[in-house]
Design a protein around this motif. Structure first.
Motif, PDB file in Angstrom:
ATOM      1  N   UNK A  88      44.304  29.367  44.376  1.00  0.00           N
ATOM      2  CA  UNK A  88      43.181  30.309  44.445  1.00  0.00           C
ATOM      3  C   UNK A  88      43.177  31.074  45.763  1.00  0.00           C
ATOM      4  N   UNK A  89      43.482  30.378  46.863  1.00  0.00           N
ATOM      5  CA  UNK A  89      43.485  31.023  48.172  1.00  0.00           C
ATOM      6  C   UNK A  89      44.566  32.091  48.256  1.00  0.00           C
ATOM      7  N   UNK A  90      45.766  31.750  47.797  1.00  0.00           N
ATOM      8  CA  UNK A  90      46.882  32.699  47.861  1.00  0.00           C
ATOM      9  C   UNK A  90      46.683  33.851  46.870  1.00  0.00           C
ATOM     10  N   UNK A  91      46.272  33.529  45.642  1.00  0.00           N
ATOM     11  CA  UNK A  91      46.085  34.568  44.632  1.00  0.00           C
ATOM     12  C   UNK A  91      44.938  35.502  44.991  1.00  0.00           C
ATOM     13  N   UNK A  92      43.932  34.968  45.714  1.00  0.00           N
ATOM     14  CA  UNK A  92      42.791  35.789  46.079  1.00  0.00           C
ATOM     15  C   UNK A  92      43.157  36.972  46.956  1.00  0.00           C
ATOM     16  N   UNK A  93      44.278  36.861  47.692  1.00  0.00           N
ATOM     17  CA  UNK A  93      44.697  37.968  48.555  1.00  0.00           C
ATOM     18  C   UNK A  93      45.166  39.171  47.748  1.00  0.00           C
ATOM     19  N   UNK A  94      45.465  38.984  46.482  1.00  0.00           N
ATOM     20  CA  UNK A  94      46.001  40.082  45.666  1.00  0.00           C
ATOM     21  C   UNK A  94      44.918  41.024  45.152  1.00  0.00           C
ATOM     22  N   UNK A  95      43.661  40.562  45.101  1.00  0.00           N
ATOM     23  CA  UNK A  95      42.611  41.390  44.504  1.00  0.00           C
ATOM     24  C   UNK A  95      42.340  42.679  45.275  1.00  0.00           C
ATOM     25  N   UNK A  96      42.147  42.640  46.604  1.00  0.00           N
ATOM     26  CA  UNK A  96      41.923  43.909  47.311  1.00  0.00           C
ATOM     27  C   UNK A  96      43.094  44.882  47.167  1.00  0.00           C
ATOM     28  N   UNK A  97      44.327  44.366  47.215  1.00  0.00           N
ATOM     29  CA  UNK A  97      45.482  45.256  47.121  1.00  0.00           C
ATOM     30  C   UNK A  97      45.620  45.855  45.713  1.00  0.00           C
ATOM     31  N   UNK A  98      45.463  45.043  44.676  1.00  0.00           N
ATOM     32  CA  UNK A  98      45.564  45.587  43.316  1.00  0.00           C
ATOM     33  C   UNK A  98      44.415  46.552  43.031  1.00  0.00           C
ATOM     34  N   UNK A  99      43.236  46.257  43.572  1.00  0.00           N
ATOM     35  CA  UNK A  99      42.109  47.180  43.421  1.00  0.00           C
ATOM     36  C   UNK A  99      42.424  48.521  44.081  1.00  0.00           C
ATOM     37  N   UNK A 100      42.992  48.467  45.285  1.00  0.00           N
ATOM     38  CA  UNK A 100      43.347  49.687  46.015  1.00  0.00           C
ATOM     39  C   UNK A 100      44.393  50.495  45.241  1.00  0.00           C
ATOM     40  N   UNK A 101      45.435  49.831  44.736  1.00  0.00           N
ATOM     41  CA  UNK A 101      46.486  50.523  43.984  1.00  0.00           C
ATOM     42  C   UNK A 101      45.954  51.126  42.693  1.00  0.00           C
ATOM     43  N   UNK A 102      45.091  50.388  42.013  1.00  0.00           N
ATOM     44  CA  UNK A 102      44.518  50.900  40.763  1.00  0.00           C
ATOM     45  C   UNK A 102      43.606  52.095  41.037  1.00  0.00           C
ATOM     46  N   UNK A 103      42.827  52.005  42.114  1.00  0.00           N
ATOM     47  CA  UNK A 103      41.924  53.097  42.473  1.00  0.00           C
ATOM     48  C   UNK A 103      42.694  54.370  42.828  1.00  0.00           C
ATOM     49  N   UNK A 104      43.863  54.201  43.472  1.00  0.00           N
ATOM     50  CA  UNK A 104      44.676  55.348  43.889  1.00  0.00           C
ATOM     51  C   UNK A 104      45.645  55.804  42.794  1.00  0.00           C
ATOM     52  N   UNK A 105      45.520  55.192  41.588  1.00  0.00           N
ATOM     53  CA  UNK A 105      46.360  55.560  40.425  1.00  0.00           C
ATOM     54  C   UNK A 105      47.854  55.380  40.693  1.00  0.00           C
ATOM     55  N   UNK A 106      48.198  54.382  41.489  1.00  0.00           N
ATOM     56  CA  UNK A 106      49.604  54.062  41.718  1.00  0.00           C
ATOM     57  C   UNK A 106      50.042  53.063  40.648  1.00  0.00           C
ATOM     58  N   UNK A 107      50.228  53.610  39.438  1.00  0.00           N
ATOM     59  CA  UNK A 107      50.387  52.782  38.239  1.00  0.00           C
ATOM     60  C   UNK A 107      51.594  51.867  38.312  1.00  0.00           C
ATOM     61  N   UNK A 108      52.742  52.382  38.692  1.00  0.00           N
ATOM     62  CA  UNK A 108      53.963  51.564  38.704  1.00  0.00           C
ATOM     63  C   UNK A 108      53.858  50.418  39.709  1.00  0.00           C
ATOM     64  N   UNK A 109      53.355  50.725  40.901  1.00  0.00           N
ATOM     65  CA  UNK A 109      53.197  49.682  41.910  1.00  0.00           C
ATOM     66  C   UNK A 109      52.173  48.638  41.460  1.00  0.00           C
ATOM     67  N   UNK A 110      51.124  49.114  40.821  1.00  0.00           N
ATOM     68  CA  UNK A 110      50.089  48.198  40.333  1.00  0.00           C
ATOM     69  C   UNK A 110      50.651  47.255  39.277  1.00  0.00           C
ATOM     70  N   UNK A 111      51.342  47.782  38.286  1.00  0.00           N
ATOM     71  CA  UNK A 111      51.870  46.949  37.203  1.00  0.00           C
ATOM     72  C   UNK A 111      52.910  45.964  37.718  1.00  0.00           C
ATOM     73  N   UNK A 112      53.732  46.406  38.664  1.00  0.00           N
ATOM     74  CA  UNK A 112      54.733  45.505  39.240  1.00  0.00           C
ATOM     75  C   UNK A 112      54.072  44.344  39.967  1.00  0.00           C
ATOM     76  N   UNK A 113      53.021  44.641  40.727  1.00  0.00           N
ATOM     77  CA  UNK A 113      52.314  43.587  41.462  1.00  0.00           C
ATOM     78  C   UNK A 113      51.608  42.629  40.506  1.00  0.00           C
ATOM     79  N   UNK A 114      51.037  43.150  39.422  1.00  0.00           N
ATOM     80  CA  UNK A 114      50.372  42.300  38.435  1.00  0.00           C
ATOM     81  C   UNK A 114      51.351  41.288  37.845  1.00  0.00           C
ATOM     82  N   UNK A 115      52.510  41.761  37.423  1.00  0.00           N
ATOM     83  CA  UNK A 115      53.519  40.872  36.824  1.00  0.00           C
ATOM     84  C   UNK A 115      54.011  39.851  37.845  1.00  0.00           C
ATOM     85  N   UNK A 116      54.202  40.287  39.081  1.00  0.00           N
ATOM     86  CA  UNK A 116      54.657  39.376  40.137  1.00  0.00           C
ATOM     87  C   UNK A 116      53.650  38.255  40.384  1.00  0.00           C
ATOM     88  N   UNK A 117      52.370  38.612  40.455  1.00  0.00           N
ATOM     89  CA  UNK A 117      51.329  37.616  40.729  1.00  0.00           C
ATOM     90  C   UNK A 117      51.198  36.619  39.581  1.00  0.00           C
TER      91      UNK A 117
END
Length: 486
Positions: free
Chosen positions: A262-291
């Motif tokens: 939970x501690x490690x995975x929790x760090x991904x939420x601000x970054x994925x939120x930022x990428x999704x908000x900025x419409x960086x679709x490819x980077x967002x999807x890659x990070x989702x699959x990685x996590x």
């Protein structure tokens, strides 16, 4: 490259914090459980669970909402300051209401009044959690500060434990030890927040615009918290403190493993939120699959390993009096997988995409099922009944969260990774089983089984081409050998 380096640093600091979050209870709980015995541990766990009810009113789910929204505007200091001031005022109001309910409950309930001293100590969490605004540092991804201040105050807490908790009657000191870290961390947060915002800035406060969204998060938080603390509270009322103590020992060891992920995975939420908000679709999807792949890679072998080592770990970390909780702990082990996958999907899919209503549906359903199952099963099966209720409820929550995030978890990359992890976990489980059949002393069994299991699992996953394991192995080899091995 800067962004990638930042993510690695975030993961490293989060890993440090996660390791300390594991080491702290592994050091403190074995000592405390032997000194205080099941009765004393049960009293402290029962009162902490009760205060968590009031913590629900105090926090209102503000942390999840504020962290997500602040991460969207973190580049605008004025907007971030305005947002933080409004959320802080909102939280002060909710804290006042929580304290009012707590005082009334203490005065009207004879059952609670018996524990007035320890409840008064533990209730300090309400105030310090409010002033701590911890969500700000998650939104700004300042994980270095989060990790270093957490480790510092946990060390202070341990020193307090060994100095002041010496007999069975020292359960009040143990309860205070449990909140020292909370107090220190949140005071530090309050003053360090000036790096990012100016809470004294004179601007109009507009609370109404946050009400609807906060209460959606509040619903999810209430359901989640009720689900997590219902077992201990209902055991306390329907059974006895000793049963709560046995359940606490089993649950604490399982939650140690869950808290790492939970501690490690929790760090991904601000970054994925930022990428999704900025419409960086490819980077967002890659990070989702990685996590999600990382969550699978960690949680399945962890569940199996903990299941196989439950008797040895209970004996080692809680004492022989708690071995009776082994069956209960085995029933809780699947939670490691279920909670980790649910946390991954929640942090990288549902929250960044503002689908918090689905989180609420899943948590509320699980909470209702858990309460009903507890009423039926605790009276008949005591501690085992509580663990069965938890297993049933968490399975339902996991299935619902997976269904709501199915668009991403059905990726071929995730399915292929799942197959590889299952094969490696079976090999690891067999290796641990063989090790345990040849070693009878519990400390030696744990000390040897963990590295043997990790080695076998790691080698099988590397041979199968598990990208997560290969990445971790290469990162470690760069640190030690200055070059990647795989």
């Amino acid at each position: 490259m800067a962004e990638q380096k930042s993510l690695k640093k975030n993961a490293a600091y989060s890993a440090l914090r996660a390791c300390m979050n594991v080491a702290f209870p592994l050091i403190s709980f074995p000592y405390a459980s032997r000194v205080l015995q099941p009765q004393g541990i049960g009293v402290v766990n029962f009162t902490n669970a009760l205060i968590d009810f009031y913590m629900l009113i105090c926090t209102l789910g503000i942390g999840g909402y504020a962290s997500r929204e602040a991460s969207r505007i973190r580049d605008d200091k004025n907007a971030l300051t305005q947002f933080c001031r409004e959320i802080f005022v909102f939280n002060l109001i909710s804290m006042s209401f929580a304290y009012l309910l707590f005082i009334i409950s203490l005065l009207v309930s004879p059952k609670l009044y018996v524990y007035k001293s320890i409840l008064s100590i533990v209730s300090a969490k309400l105030f310090f959690e409010t002033i701590g605004i911890a969500w700000l540092f998650a939104a700004t991804e300042d994980y270095k500060f989060i990790a270093l201040r957490s480790v510092s105050f946990q060390i202070i807490s341990l020193a307090f434990l060994f100095i002041f908790v010496r007999t069975e009657d020292d359960y009040l000191a143990y309860a205070f030890m449990g909140i020292i870290s909370n107090i220190g961390c949140n005071i530090s947060n309050f003053f360090y927040a000036r790096k990012y915002v100016h809470l004294r800035q004179k601007t109009p406060i507009h609370l109404r615009r946050h009400v609807k969204k906060i209460f959606i998060f509040f619903g999810s938080t209430v359901a989640e918290k009720l689900y997590s603390i219902t077992d201990s509270v209902m055991l306390g009322f329907l059974s006895n403190p000793a049963s709560v103590g046995f359940y606490a020992a089993a649950n604490k060891l399982v939650n140690l493993v869950i808290n790492i992920s939970s501690t490690v995975l929790g760090t991904s939420m601000p970054r994925t939120t930022y990428l999704f908000e900025k419409s960086k679709t490819n980077q967002y999807q890659t990070l989702v699959i990685t996590v999600i792949n990382l969550a699978i890679t960690f949680s399945i072998p962890a569940s199996i390993g903990l299941f196989l080592l439950c008797r040895q770990t209970l004996r080692l970390f809680s004492g022989k009096e708690f071995v009776a909780a082994a069956t209960a702990m085995q029933l809780l082990c699947p939670q490691v997988f279920l909670c980790t996958i649910a946390a991954a999907i929640t942090n990288v899919v549902l929250l960044p995409q503002k689908k918090e209503k689905y989180i609420f549906i899943a948590q509320a359903t699980g909470c209702i099922i858990n309460m009903l199952c507890n009423i039926i099963l605790i009276l008949k099966f005591d501690v085992i009944g509580a663990t069965l209720a938890t297993f049933i409820a968490q399975t339902v929550i996991g299935i619902l969260i997976a269904f709501f995030g199915r668009q991403y978890i059905t990726s071929p990359k995730i399915i292929h990774n799942l197959i590889k992890v299952c094969i490696g976990s079976i090999a690891m489980g067999y290796a641990v089983h063989i090790t345990l059949t040849h070693i009878t002393y519990h400390a030696t069994a744990v000390a040897l089984s963990i590295p043997v299991g990790l080695f076998v699992y790691g080698m099988v996953e590397i041979l199968l081409g598990n990208a997560s394991v290969i990445s971790i192995a290469n990162t470690m080899s760069r640190r030690l050998l200055r070059r990647p091995v795989f």
